[in-house]
Design an enzyme around this catalytic site. Structure first.
Site, PDB file in Angstrom:
ATOM      1  N   ASN A   1       0.793  -1.231   0.000  1.00 41.31           N
ATOM      2  CA  ASN A   1       0.000   0.000   0.000  1.00 41.31           C
ATOM      3  C   ASN A   1       0.827   1.284   0.000  1.00 41.31           C
ATOM      4  OD1 ASN A   1      -2.658   0.597  -0.437  1.00 41.31           O
ATOM      5  ND2 ASN A   1      -2.953   1.340   1.647  1.00 41.31           N
TER       6      ASN A   1
ATOM      7  N   LYS B   1     -22.932  32.228  17.839  1.00 37.81           N
ATOM      8  CA  LYS B   1     -22.548  30.809  18.032  1.00 37.81           C
ATOM      9  C   LYS B   1     -21.558  30.655  19.185  1.00 37.81           C
ATOM     10  CE  LYS B   1     -19.326  27.841  15.540  1.00 37.81           C
ATOM     11  NZ  LYS B   1     -18.833  27.370  14.261  1.00 37.81           N
TER      12      LYS B   1
END
Ligand code: R5P
Length: 283
Positions: free
Chosen positions: A36, A185
């Protein structure tokens, strides 16, 4: 002539950049070994050429690909390397919030700077991360391109999800020629935010909320719900970088979102706005 290489995460952005600059896409191959590990190779002769490497540093495997591409270009004798990072992953860990933490944005910048003459990124979460690069680093804003898209949607008001982002909303509203405001927020933790009710005069209006990143969708979902409660007709959410982590899309739809819009700094089904026109202004 500009020679452009697109990493796996940013092939189409690279193609758009090459087209807009009347440049050439450089042929490369990238494949994985059985274990990989990644292999990259530049196929064209780029000795003495000015090369632009385009690669978003998200998710992690794309970071390794960027390092390998930069090295391959250097080894091939390019005259200069401009690294375009449409989405600079790891930018949010831009300081030590607690003792002992890594400054991830700096760690990445140190490594990218090793093989780069110039770095360009888009709407980094905080501009000061550009100082982490030891080479010249610049950022452009996706807001004008997003605003052009929203301009077709009969938007009455642009909102920032928090006060810190209000300039983005203001900039977009000027282009569209509509009102702008921001929401209150408070971030409780990495996945929870609180949006306080605030009278926004949203009754019967088409509202677009614009942010740099949508990650879990928590910020936008709470904002959408609040706006719908206040009688908004349609609520659009737009961002530069659509990470859409976990079940963000479902969260946004359930909250009553009418359309999700993102640029192609991270490619997804919601990449409706092309970022290349903003990037080439800096090349
Ligand atoms: C935070 O300051 C950013 O601008 C975004 O608002 C934030 O990253 C969005 O995260 P989430 O989608 O998880 O609420």
């Amino acid at each position: 002539m500009n020679y452009v290489i697109g990493g796996t995460a940013s092939k189409t952005v690279a193609e758009d950049i090459a087209k807009l600059l009347k440049g050439k896409i450089v042929d490369t191959i990238s494949k994985r070994f059985p274990d990989n590990e990644l292999y990259v190779r530049v196929l064209d002769n780029i000795k003495g050429k000015d090369i632009i490497v385009v690669q978003t540093t998200y998710p992690d495997p794309n970071i390794i690909e960027l390092f390998l591409l930069q090295n391959a270009v250097e080894e091939a004798g390019a005259k200069s390397i401009t690294v375009v990072i449409p989405y600079y992953g790891y930018a949010r860990q831009d300081t030590k919030f607690q003792d002992g933490e890594a400054i991830s944005a700096k760690a990445l910048a140190n490594l990218i700077s090793l093989n780069a003459d110039k770095v360009i990124t888009v709407d980094p979460h905080k501009e000061h991360i550009l100082d982490f690069f030891s080479t010249s680093a610049y950022s452009c804003s996706a807001v004008p391109e997003i605003a052009k898209y929203l301009g077709e949607k009969e938007i009455d008001m642009i909102l920032a999800p928090d006060k810190g982002a209000v300039n983005r909303a203001k900039k977009a509203s000027k282009i569209i020629d509509c009102d702008f405001d921001y929401m209150e927020k408070t971030r409780i933790d990495g996945t929870t935010v609180e949006i306080k009710p605030k009278n926004l005069d949203a009754q019967n209006k088409n509202v677009a909320i614009i942010d740099d990143i949508i990650s879990t969708g928590g910020t936008m979902a709470k904002s959408i719900k609040e706006l719908k409660k206040q009688g908004a007709k349609k609520v659009f959410v737009a961002c530069t970088h659509g990470l859409f982590a976990d079940n963000a899309i479902k969260k946004l739809s359930t909250a009553g979102c009418d359309e999700i819009i993102s640029t192609d700094t991270i490619i997804s089904d919601y990449s409706k706005v092309k970022i290349a026109p903003a990037i080439i202004e800096l090349i």
